[in-house]
Each structure stands twice: as structure tokens, then as C-alpha cells.
Design an enzyme around this catalytic site. Structure first.
Site, PDB file in Angstrom:
ATOM      1  N   LYS A   1      -4.786  -8.590 -14.849  1.00  0.00           N
ATOM      2  CA  LYS A   1      -6.016  -8.934 -14.170  1.00  0.00           C
ATOM      3  C   LYS A   1      -7.074  -7.842 -14.387  1.00  0.00           C
ATOM      4  O   LYS A   1      -6.750  -6.657 -14.460  1.00  0.00           O
ATOM      5  CB  LYS A   1      -5.598  -9.044 -12.699  1.00  0.00           C
ATOM      6  CG  LYS A   1      -6.622  -9.311 -11.698  1.00  0.00           C
ATOM      7  CD  LYS A   1      -5.906  -9.657 -10.399  1.00  0.00           C
ATOM      8  CE  LYS A   1      -6.730  -9.130  -9.251  1.00  0.00           C
ATOM      9  NZ  LYS A   1      -6.257  -9.513  -7.952  1.00  0.00           N
TER      10      LYS A   1
ATOM     11  N   LYS B   1     -10.872  -2.282 -12.064  1.00  0.00           N
ATOM     12  CA  LYS B   1     -11.518  -1.007 -12.355  1.00  0.00           C
ATOM     13  C   LYS B   1     -10.481   0.071 -12.664  1.00  0.00           C
ATOM     14  O   LYS B   1     -10.624   0.827 -13.621  1.00  0.00           O
ATOM     15  CB  LYS B   1     -12.374  -0.586 -11.155  1.00  0.00           C
ATOM     16  CG  LYS B   1     -13.113   0.692 -11.392  1.00  0.00           C
ATOM     17  CD  LYS B   1     -14.050   1.054 -10.262  1.00  0.00           C
ATOM     18  CE  LYS B   1     -14.770   2.333 -10.651  1.00  0.00           C
ATOM     19  NZ  LYS B   1     -15.999   2.537  -9.908  1.00  0.00           N
TER      20      LYS B   1
ATOM     21  N   LYS C   1       0.829  -1.207   0.000  1.00  0.00           N
ATOM     22  CA  LYS C   1       0.000   0.000   0.000  1.00  0.00           C
ATOM     23  C   LYS C   1       0.865   1.260   0.000  1.00  0.00           C
ATOM     24  O   LYS C   1       0.572   2.225  -0.699  1.00  0.00           O
ATOM     25  CB  LYS C   1      -0.946   0.014   1.217  1.00  0.00           C
ATOM     26  CG  LYS C   1      -2.061  -1.033   1.138  1.00  0.00           C
ATOM     27  CD  LYS C   1      -3.401  -0.399   0.842  1.00  0.00           C
ATOM     28  CE  LYS C   1      -4.474  -1.390   0.404  1.00  0.00           C
ATOM     29  NZ  LYS C   1      -5.085  -2.106   1.515  1.00  0.00           N
TER      30      LYS C   1
END
Ligand code: TRP
Length: 346
Positions: A207, A210, A128
Site C-alpha cells: 500500500k 509515506k 501499535k
């Protein structure tokens, strides 16, 4: 579903193992990759387990603290997605995390048993931070809150993707520590990693996601699906329909396999053969895929259209599930405090 009864009422849940899965409401729609990767599995599991699905809005804040205005819309979008793919509120308890504040109290207690170094080592945190997320305390303690999500309803199994496996192991470790120190309160949770396929995006580059702009959404109209499929990546080496084409890993054929029904199989097999021999054009195969995808999506669209006309029903399903989860949470938390000898001055 229309009667909006609380989950469990129609199910003998006593002997059923409890599963808990969750999603962060960082988007208001699911795509075909989410369907193949997790929703389809949940639809299956709802019949075999006492299933909880958590909408983890508190976890969403770890990355979306500056986009809180989207959360309400995203939560409704996820609920519509769950219900339209066939998750049944008679079988599944839907829970809104922030409305079970007991989870924060348990997370604090679990935090007292968590060495800082364990959290520093979590691979998800590094990932992250590499993606540019802010290095906040909430992001750091993400696994502690997730452990509380899992332990509060005493979940036995946690179906998650590979990327979340370490978090479930953390929950298990902290449950062991708690039980050893204060007495048996928590069953030890295990992750359930199905051999779920990952779906490539329409660009064939990775993959479906969005943020990569390569997704077909469950909410896309028939026209949008057609537009996306007709411009899909296939086999870049194939210039003419008479060139032999590659079927293996070609997203058009991956989608045909994933979303065609058994009745479609002979035709799909036939197209694979023709394609590999250079006897059918991309356009014809893509038109066939448009039909298959729209056949798959139509019942989902119809259910969603109906639900969109009954927003109060959808809200009620979430509120009732959350109320049930909260009652259980309060029971567990009382056990926790008793075990910790914190049940004083009450
Ligand atoms: N961390 C999970 C994800 O990003 C979401 C989540 C939060 C979760 N709490 C959970 C998943 C508890 C399973 C169990 O996908």
C-alpha cells in the site's frame, strides 16, 4: 470560500445527517493513496451531509509526544491539503481537537463506563505495541477519546477505513450504555466503510505509504512526479518492450485507472491492450501516466498556491470551525451532566 463564512450558513443542515471523520496530524502532506482512500470520498460526502473533519492532535500525541514541535506545521499542512482538493469550508466544519477541551471531560465520563478488559482487547492497541510504540495510558485509552470525538457533536455516521471500524463500534457501545443508564443523550453512531480502493505504492510492494517511501504526494512538483513515475515498478518479468506484459495489478495501470478522466479512457484501454501484447514500451506508458497525474494534480496545486499566500484565511477557517464545534460541544456536555445529575453547584 474567500469570505471565510462559517460552515452551515449556506446549507439547510437541520435534516442532514452529521458525519465526522478525523486525521491525526502526524504528517504535513497527503499522498495519492490518501486521496483515493479518503479525501475523494469526503469531497463527495460534503454535499450530502453536515460534515465535520477533526484534526486529532491529542490522538497524535499518543505516538508523537516527543515530536510536538512538528504538530503546528502538520496541522497547517493538513488544512492546505483539505482545501486544495476541494473540501469547502462553507460545507465542512474543520475542528482542531485540542481546542475543544470539552472532549477530555466527556472522555473521562465515558471512561467510567468502560471496562478495562474491553480496552485491553482492542486490536489496534496490539498493532501499535507490535510496531514499537510505548505502552502509555493515553495509547490505552485511545478509543475512549475517539468515542468522545464522535459523540460530542452527536455524529450519526463516521466514514473510516476498516482499521478504525472497531473504534466506531466501541463508540456506539458506550453510547448505548450511557443512554441506558442516564437517559437518551446520544444518537448511535455507525461507521461508513466505503468500498474505497487501496492504492499500491510506486514500488508495487504494498500500500502507498509515506513511511515506506513509495508515495507520490499531492504537493510533489511536476518534475518530482515525473522522476517517481519513470522509476516505478511495473512488470518485473518483462525485459523487452516486445515481451507481453501484465496489466492486472501493475501499479502504472492502477494509477491510470484511478486518475485518468473519462476522456482518457479510450487511450488507457488502448495502452493496456498494446502492453499485454508486447507492442508498447514501459517508457511510453509511463510518460502517458506522468501527463495524466500532472493533469490531475495541477488544479490541486493551483488552489494550494493561492491558499499558501493567504495563511491567515486558512487559520481563520480552522478557528471558526473549531469555535462552532466548541459551542455544540458545550451544549452536549451540559446535557450529559444534566442526565448524569452532575449539574450541581453551578
Ligand atoms: N483514529 C483515527 C485515525 O487514526 C483518527 C480519529 C481521531 C478519528 N478521532 C476520530 C476518525 C473520530 C474518525 C472519528 O485515522
Amino acid at each position: 470560500m474567500a469570505d471565510g463564512k462559517v460552515a452551515g450558513e449556506f446549507k439547510e443542515i437541520k435534516n442532514m445527517k452529521r458525519i465526522l471523520t478525523g486525521d491525526r496530524p502526524t504528517s504535513d502532506s497527503f499522498h495519492l493513496g490518501n486521496y483515493v482512500g479518503s479525501l475523494a470520498n469526503r469531497v463527495k460526502l460534503q454535499d450530502e451531509y453536515d460534515a465535520f473533519i477533526l484534526i486529532a492532535d491529542l490522538h497524535a500525541l499518543t505516538t508523537h509526544f516527543d515530536k510536538t514541535e512538528d504538530l503546528e506545521k502538520n496541522i497547517r499542512g493538513l488544512m492546505l491539503g483539505y482545501l486544495s482538493v476541494g473540501l469547502d469550508p462553507k460545507k465542512v466544519t474543520f475542528v482542531l481537537q485540542s481546542k475543544v477541551p470539552e472532549v477530555l471531560e466527556l472522555a473521562y465520563f465515558l471512561g467510567t463506563l468502560t471496562p478495562r478488559a474491553v480496552l485491553e482487547r482492542q486490536p489496534a492497541l496490539k498493532e501499535k505495541l507490535d510496531q514499537g510504540e510505548q505502552d502509555t495510558f493515553a495509547l490505552f485509552q485511545y478509543p475512549v477519546l475517539m468515542a468522545a470525538d464522535i459523540l460530542l457533536p452527536k455524529a450519526n455516521l463516521v466514514p473510516v477505513g476498516k482499521d478504525q471500524k472497531a473504534h466506531v463500534e466501541f463508540a456506539r457501545d458506550v453510547a448505548i450504555k450511557f443512554n441506558n443508564l442516564y437517559g437518551e443523550v446520544f444518537p448511535l453512531p455507525e461507521s461508513l466503510i466505503g468500498d474505497v480502493p487501496t492504492l499500491p505504492g510506486t514500488d508495487g510492494q504494498g500500500k502507498m505509504s509515506k513511511s515506506l517511501n513509495n508515495a507520490i504526494f499531492l504537493t510533489d512538483s511536476a518534475e518530482e512526479v515525473e522522476k517517481k513515475v519513470m522509476s516505478m515498478y511495473t512488470d518485473p518479468k518483462r525485459i523487452h518492450p516486445t515481451d507481453p506484459g501484465t496489466v492486472e495489478g501493475n501499479p502504472v495501470f492502477v494509477y491510470l485507472d484511478a486518475f485518468g478522466t473519462d476522456a482518457d479512457k479510450p487511450q488507457t484501454t488502448n495502452y493496456k491492450l498494446l502492453y499485454s501484447k508486447g507492442q508498447v514500451g514501459d517508457i511510453e506508458v509511463k510518460k502517458y501516466l506522468v501527463k495524466i497525474l500532472n493533469n490531475f494534480l495541477d488544479p490541486i496545486r493551483q488552489r494550494r498556491d493561492k491558499l499558501e499566500k493567504e495563511p491567515e484565511l486558512v487559520d481563520r477557517i480552522l478557528k471558526e470551525g473549531t469555535a462552532k464545534a466548541r459551542t455544540e460541544a458545550q451544549k452536549t456536555l451540559a446535557e450529559v451532566k444534566k442526565a448524569m445529575k452532575l449539574d450541581y453547584f453551578v
